[in-house]
Design an enzyme around this catalytic site. Structure first.
Site, mmCIF file in Angstrom:
data_model
loop_
_atom_site.group_PDB
_atom_site.id
_atom_site.type_symbol
_atom_site.label_atom_id
_atom_site.label_comp_id
_atom_site.label_asym_id
_atom_site.label_seq_id
_atom_site.Cartn_x
_atom_site.Cartn_y
_atom_site.Cartn_z
ATOM 1 N N HIS A 1 0.846 -1.200 0.000
ATOM 2 C CA HIS A 1 0.000 0.000 0.000
ATOM 3 C C HIS A 1 0.880 1.248 0.000
ATOM 4 O O HIS A 1 1.930 1.278 0.633
ATOM 5 C CB HIS A 1 -0.932 -0.003 1.214
ATOM 6 C CG HIS A 1 -2.008 1.025 1.093
ATOM 7 N ND1 HIS A 1 -1.787 2.358 1.356
ATOM 8 C CD2 HIS A 1 -3.307 0.929 0.689
ATOM 9 C CE1 HIS A 1 -2.907 3.035 1.126
ATOM 10 N NE2 HIS A 1 -3.838 2.195 0.725
ATOM 11 N N GLU B 1 -3.793 1.992 -7.296
ATOM 12 C CA GLU B 1 -4.244 3.140 -6.502
ATOM 13 C C GLU B 1 -3.285 4.307 -6.718
ATOM 14 O O GLU B 1 -2.218 4.363 -6.080
ATOM 15 C CB GLU B 1 -4.234 2.798 -5.012
ATOM 16 C CG GLU B 1 -5.104 1.624 -4.621
ATOM 17 C CD GLU B 1 -5.419 1.647 -3.120
ATOM 18 O OE1 GLU B 1 -6.601 1.804 -2.792
ATOM 19 O OE2 GLU B 1 -4.504 1.543 -2.300
#
Ligand code: 13P
Length: 234
Positions: free
Chosen positions: A88, A157
């Site tokens: 992430h 993302e």
């Protein structure tokens, strides 16, 4: 479709339990054949009586040991958790995880047969350098990762879209997802400012297999509404 909620450093053990009760009841009434995942903070990991995959936002590549502040396999096994976010952008850019750390973590949990949601995404300056630079950057983030692993799910993302309310245009999402799909024949999620207002349009795109939702997942009604948006693709 996969619809995943990443709570990040939000919610408590109690509020997560209340959330899961409401979400579980909603899913048991509805007829969705989607996979719903929730990534609560580590302190709220538990078993829940609902058809929801519970995953960890992070774990250290160890069964157990002297790694102050970390959790390992033993803590996840207590709740039969075998789903993990890796790579992430907040772990890369805020917590300083390098690609080497990430590869090491990936390989450890892959060897344990984990389902891995592997996140990639470019910061704004790369975005502004054009599409070749962008794809090159994303390819570097895939370096050393076994893209043939059957437990792999990739989440694209863009860093500049996370928590900002900004999103790429649907044309851009489609373009990037299509390019990624040439390299990765695994489910591909989009994440970054997904909310009830844009979820339908994003999930209608042919190369989007689901969404990874941060801020909007904290409000149960918004997350339910995003789940309802999965109907958009026939
Ligand atoms: P937001 O939905 O808050 O932009 O966060 C996206 C994200 O980082 C999910 O992992």
């Amino acid at each position: 479709m996969i619809v995943a909620a990443n709570f990040k450093t939000n919610m408590t053990r109690q509020s997560t339990r209340e959330y899961m009760d409401v979400l579980g009841a909603f899913l048991s009434k509805a007829q969705y054949d989607d996979t719903i995942m929730v990534f609560p903070p580590a302190t709220a990991l538990d078993r829940f009586d609902a058809d929801i995959v519970i995953g960890a936002q992070n774990a250290y590549a160890t069964r157990n040991g002297a790694y102050t502040g970390e959790i390992g396999l033993e803590q996840l096994e207590e709740f039969d958790i075998n789903t993990l976010l890796i790579g992430h952008s907040e772990r890369r850019h805020v917590l300083g995880e390098t690609q080497e750390d990430i590869i090491h973590k990936f390989n450890f949990f892959k060897a344990q047969g984990f389902k891995i949601i592997y996140c990639i995404g470019e910061p704004i300056e790369i975005r502004e350098s054009g599409s070749d630079a962008l794809m090159e950057y994303l390819e570097c983030q895939l370096d050393g990762i076994d893209l043939g692993y059957d437990g792999l799910i990739v989440a694209y993302e863009p860093v500049w879209a996370i928590g900002t309310g900004l999103t790429p245009s649907t044309d851009d999402v489609l373009l990037i997802h299509n390019a990624l799909k040439k390299m990765i024949q695994r489910p591909l999620l989009y994440g970054g400012s997904v909310k009830p207002e844009n979820a339908k349009a994003i999930m209608a795109l042919s190369s989007v297999d689901g969404v990874l939702v941060g801020g909007a997942s904290l409000k149960i009604d918004d997350f339910k509404s995003i789940i309802q948006s999965t109907d958009s693709r026939i």
